[in-house]
Design a protein around this motif. Structure first.
Motif, PDB file in Angstrom:
ATOM      1  N   ASP A  88       0.818  -1.207   0.000  1.00  0.00           N
ATOM      2  CA  ASP A  88       0.000   0.000   0.000  1.00  0.00           C
ATOM      3  C   ASP A  88       0.856   1.264   0.000  1.00  0.00           C
ATOM      4  O   ASP A  88       0.539   2.229  -0.659  1.00  0.00           O
ATOM      5  CB  ASP A  88      -0.910  -0.019   1.238  1.00  0.00           C
ATOM      6  CG  ASP A  88      -1.764   1.218   1.343  1.00  0.00           C
ATOM      7  OD1 ASP A  88      -2.536   1.465   0.411  1.00  0.00           O
ATOM      8  OD2 ASP A  88      -1.644   1.933   2.358  1.00  0.00           O
ATOM      9  N   SER A  89       1.964   1.261   0.749  1.00  0.00           N
ATOM     10  CA  SER A  89       2.795   2.459   0.850  1.00  0.00           C
ATOM     11  C   SER A  89       4.246   2.077   1.126  1.00  0.00           C
ATOM     12  O   SER A  89       4.521   1.006   1.661  1.00  0.00           O
ATOM     13  CB  SER A  89       2.288   3.372   1.969  1.00  0.00           C
ATOM     14  OG  SER A  89       2.371   2.704   3.214  1.00  0.00           O
ATOM     15  N   VAL A  90       5.154   2.980   0.741  1.00  0.00           N
ATOM     16  CA  VAL A  90       6.581   2.777   0.976  1.00  0.00           C
ATOM     17  C   VAL A  90       7.185   4.111   1.386  1.00  0.00           C
ATOM     18  O   VAL A  90       6.900   5.144   0.771  1.00  0.00           O
ATOM     19  CB  VAL A  90       7.300   2.269  -0.294  1.00  0.00           C
ATOM     20  CG1 VAL A  90       8.789   2.126  -0.066  1.00  0.00           C
ATOM     21  CG2 VAL A  90       6.710   0.953  -0.753  1.00  0.00           C
ATOM     22  N   GLU A  91       8.011   4.091   2.435  1.00  0.00           N
ATOM     23  CA  GLU A  91       8.685   5.309   2.894  1.00  0.00           C
ATOM     24  C   GLU A  91      10.121   4.964   3.264  1.00  0.00           C
ATOM     25  O   GLU A  91      10.364   4.086   4.087  1.00  0.00           O
ATOM     26  CB  GLU A  91       7.958   5.881   4.112  1.00  0.00           C
ATOM     27  CG  GLU A  91       8.578   7.131   4.650  1.00  0.00           C
ATOM     28  CD  GLU A  91       7.840   7.654   5.880  1.00  0.00           C
ATOM     29  OE1 GLU A  91       8.275   8.679   6.408  1.00  0.00           O
ATOM     30  OE2 GLU A  91       6.858   7.029   6.320  1.00  0.00           O
ATOM     31  N   PHE A  92      11.067   5.673   2.628  1.00  0.00           N
ATOM     32  CA  PHE A  92      12.485   5.509   2.939  1.00  0.00           C
ATOM     33  C   PHE A  92      12.933   6.748   3.701  1.00  0.00           C
ATOM     34  O   PHE A  92      12.757   7.860   3.216  1.00  0.00           O
ATOM     35  CB  PHE A  92      13.319   5.355   1.665  1.00  0.00           C
ATOM     36  CG  PHE A  92      12.870   4.225   0.789  1.00  0.00           C
ATOM     37  CD1 PHE A  92      12.978   2.915   1.225  1.00  0.00           C
ATOM     38  CD2 PHE A  92      12.339   4.462  -0.463  1.00  0.00           C
ATOM     39  CE1 PHE A  92      12.566   1.862   0.417  1.00  0.00           C
ATOM     40  CE2 PHE A  92      11.925   3.419  -1.271  1.00  0.00           C
ATOM     41  CZ  PHE A  92      12.033   2.116  -0.834  1.00  0.00           C
TER      42      PHE A  92
END
Length: 101
Positions: A88-92
């Motif tokens: 659903d989502s990706v955050e680096f």
């Protein structure tokens, strides 16, 4: 039948010429097993396994190495043993190191 799958997020300098590191990565995902995050830069590749997994959508954390210092970073997320997953989502969390090279 298990299917190997991966998502490559491409190579980026994240809009800065400064060297940067990676503090953590967070992925909103449902999966039947732990996912793996590959971080690549300047000929180096490092693999990090999610802390946990859940078949309902949850945010999973990947603890990355503290020694990463690069201008361009590439991330790839993949399953192990053909585990099913739905992202659903990706955050680096990219950390500028205030040095150019």
């Amino acid at each position: 039948m298990p299917i190997d799958a991966s998502i490559n997020f491409g190579r980026s300098n994240y809009n800065t010429s400064e060297l940067k590191g990676v503090k953590n990565a967070y992925v909103g995902v449902s999966s039947t097993g732990r996912l793996v995050l590959k971080v690549s830069y300047e000929g180096h590749e490092y693999l990090y396994v999610a802390r946990d997994y859940d078949e309902t959508r949850q945010t999973q954390r990947f603890d990355t190495g503290r020694g990463i210092k690069a201008n361009y970073l590439q991330f790839e997320l993949y399953n192990r043993d053909g585990d099913d997953f739905d992202i659903d989502s990706v955050e680096f969390l990219i950390i500028p190191l205030n040095r150019r090279i």
